[in-house]
Scaffold this motif. Structure first.
Motif, PDB file in Angstrom:
ATOM      1  N   ASP A   1       4.129   1.602  -5.039  1.00 25.76           N
ATOM      2  CA  ASP A   1       3.421   1.900  -6.285  1.00 25.76           C
ATOM      3  C   ASP A   1       4.373   2.538  -7.292  1.00 25.76           C
ATOM      4  OD1 ASP A   1       0.901   2.184  -7.837  1.00 25.76           O
ATOM      5  OD2 ASP A   1       1.340   4.322  -7.598  1.00 25.76           O
ATOM      6  N   LYS A   2       5.226   3.422  -6.804  1.00 23.61           N
ATOM      7  CA  LYS A   2       6.237   4.057  -7.668  1.00 23.61           C
ATOM      8  C   LYS A   2       7.180   3.004  -8.246  1.00 23.61           C
ATOM      9  CE  LYS A   2      10.076   7.383  -7.456  1.00 23.61           C
ATOM     10  NZ  LYS A   2      10.809   8.352  -6.576  1.00 23.61           N
TER      11      LYS A   2
ATOM     12  N   PRO B   1       3.049   4.363  -1.143  1.00 26.86           N
ATOM     13  CA  PRO B   1       3.264   5.101  -2.394  1.00 26.86           C
ATOM     14  C   PRO B   1       4.599   4.737  -3.061  1.00 26.86           C
ATOM     15  CG  PRO B   1       2.434   6.571  -0.682  1.00 26.86           C
ATOM     16  CD  PRO B   1       2.723   5.262  -0.017  1.00 26.86           C
TER      17      PRO B   1
ATOM     18  N   SER C   1       0.804  -1.221   0.000  1.00 29.32           N
ATOM     19  CA  SER C   1       0.000   0.000   0.000  1.00 29.32           C
ATOM     20  C   SER C   1       0.835   1.269   0.000  1.00 29.32           C
ATOM     21  CB  SER C   1      -0.928   0.014   1.232  1.00 29.32           C
ATOM     22  OG  SER C   1      -1.792  -1.098   1.241  1.00 29.32           O
TER      23      SER C   1
END
Length: 540
Positions: A143-144, A140, A138
């Motif tokens: 995700d990057k 960031p 979860s």
């Protein structure tokens, strides 16, 4: 003069040309150039500092070899390091450092084979199972990563221990994966790479067995191995499939299939101390990889205190997970009373303030373990039996007195006892006289130190250092695009084929068919003979 200068200039030019040619030839003679710098992604979110010691050391070795590392972990560097990017996965959650209490790891209620590991797995499931996978996925920063924000990578490093949810990352990125185990062996890792794990003679590290086993011990060893493998698969591996599908989509294969894409396992094991066993090409032993030359962190006060110890120093530490200050009061008092009677000085890792200690005892919340173990005045290491610390003690030729509490600590101490470099204390039976007798018996007997020096020499005697071994194999996997040729054919065989059950069944069927054919033929022959001998009736 002009012509002379011209001649000198021509000679200089010819010399420069010749020198350049020689350099080209010499460069060609050196063979292939070193591997190009790799970009390595490390996924080590387990908040256990003792495990991370090995992973951090490996990252340092890769950076020192010219590679670049991006490391997801809860233990980021305090200072920036060139070619090293830290991604903090702690998320504000506390690490496991000094969070295990004596009540949590008490062996009195967990004496059955495999029960120590059951309790450890349940703790890991609670703190580093699905909840940790979901927390990291979860982020960031994660995700990057998956969107290519940290650039392109060549290989992914993960850990073999807790959830295998991280195996989904190299699958999605299309990268080879090298897994690292800070334990000497975990039984659930073998199936994924086709390694041999025969409980008939290979001791499960989460039992207290070592060396050749009796019939009953082999039964217990086999049952423990099957039990632990089931617990891992049910509670950590299969349980994480839901989280993986949630973040990576429903088309991702289950984790028990994804882990079979493992190119290589780097294992914290060495044949000088762990029993010899068959080793497949994709399993590389790098025992003691985290051990480096002493960094010199002894402050002047502690160094002087150890230097002045006329009879030597006994070092006592229960590692980074277990909080020593939570030990039962009776055990603490027995230890202090025993220490007070020793001629040696005692250095004790103790986390709380206000402990009243004898004059020869010194306590601290944190201590530079390798510096202490390599100090010439250190004569004994009292330890819980964790692998990382005991390997440091073994490497430093320091005998050990174990107080094993859970997980692989019993097996480790039993192993060192079989090597003649350790003894064991039962935490449930401690009295001042018992502890004093154990310590005195070891420091006064020169055979423990002599044997420790012999084992240390064997441990250090290897073709190349563990770090060089690990870095070379990671580079090899990348050079050879995952090195699939290292994978044994048996790794992908169904269990019934691997165990030759189909061959045995075919052999039994052939024997049965042959027996039936003989019986049938015999009956036919006997039946025909009886028919010939039977009297023939004349017609009236």
């Amino acid at each position: 003069m002009t012509s002379g200068r011209h001649s000198i200039g021509m000679a200089g030019a010819r010399g420069a040309t010749l020198a350049l040619g020689l350099l080209v030839v010499l460069a060609a003679c050196r063979g292939p150039a070193p591997a190009d710098a790799l970009r390595v992604l490390g996924l080590f979110p387990l908040p256990a500092h003792s495990h991370f010691l090995m992973f951090k050391a490996l990252a340092e070795g890769l950076v020192e070899s010219g590679h670049e590392v991006v490391l997801f972990s809860p233990f980021p560097n305090k200072k920036a390091v060139a070619n090293w990017t830290d991604i903090d996965t702690s998320g504000g959650r506390p690490s496991l450092i000094s969070t295990f209490t004596f009540d949590m790891v008490s062996t009195s209620a967990w004496s059955l084979p495999g029960m120590e590991m059951y309790k450890a797995l349940m703790i890991i499931k609670e703190r580093a199972g699905n909840s940790l996978c979901r927390q990291v996925f979860s982020m960031p920063a994660f995700d990057k990563l998956m969107r290519g924000g940290y650039g392109r990578f060549d290989v992914v490093l993960t850990e073999v221990f807790a959830s295998d949810c991280w195996a989904a990352v190299p699958h999605k990125l299309g990268l080879p994966v090298v897994t690292v185990s800070s334990a000497p062996d975990v039984s659930w890792m073998h199936e994924r790479i086709g390694s041999v794990d025969n409980p008939a003679y290979i001791n499960n590290v989460f039992t207290d067995l070592s060396g050749p086993m009796t019939l009953w011990q082999r039964f217990c060893n086999t049952a423990s191995t099957l039990w632990i493998n089931y617990l891992f698969k049910a509670h950590l591996q299969d349980a994480s499939d839901e989280v993986v599908r949630e973040f990576f989509g429903p088309g991702v294969p289950p984790l028990h299939q994804l882990v079979k894409n493992t190119s290589l396992i780097l294992l914290n094991r060495h044949v000088s101390i762990h029993a010899a066993r068959p080793v497949v090409p994709n399993l590389v032993h790098v025992g003691g990889l985290h051990i480096k030359a002493p960094p010199g962190k002894l402050d002047s006060s502690l160094r002087a205190w150890m230097d002045e110890a006329q009879h030597g120093v006994v070092f006592f530490s229960l590692g980074s997970l277990i909080r020593a200050a939570t030990m039962p009061a009776a055990m603490r008092d027995a230890l202090l009373a025993a220490f007070a009677k020793l001629p040696q000085r005692v250095l004790w890792k103790w986390e709380d303030d206000g402990l009243q200690v004898p004059a020869n005892v010194r306590v601290a919340k944190w201590l530079p373990q390798m510096d202490i173990l390599t100090h010439p005045k250190t004569v004994l290491f009292i330890t819980h039996g964790g692998l990382m610390g005991t390997l440091e003690s073994l490497h430093s030729s320091v005998p050990m007195l174990g107080i094993p509490l859970f997980a692989d600590q019993m097996s480790n101490i039993e192993l060192y006892m079989s090597l003649g470099i350790a003894e064991k204390m039962d935490s449930a039976l401690m009295t001042a006289d018992y502890v004093h007798a154990k310590i005195h018996g070891m420091v006064s007997n020169p055979r423990y130190l002599q044997r420790a020096k012999e084992v240390a020499r064997l441990f250090r005697d290897r073709p190349r250092a563990a770090m060089a071994e690990a870095v070379w194999w990671i580079e090899y996997v990348v050079r050879n695009r995952g090195a699939k040729h290292l994978r044994p054919l048996g790794a992908d065989m169904p269990l019934y084929q691997y165990l030759l059950l189909d061959v045995v069944a075919l052999a039994l069927a052939m024997v049965a068919a042959a027996v039936l054919a003989v019986v049938w033929a015999a009956r036919r022959l006997l039946g025909g003979a009886k028919a010939d001998k039977a009297p023939k009736h004349k017609r009236s």
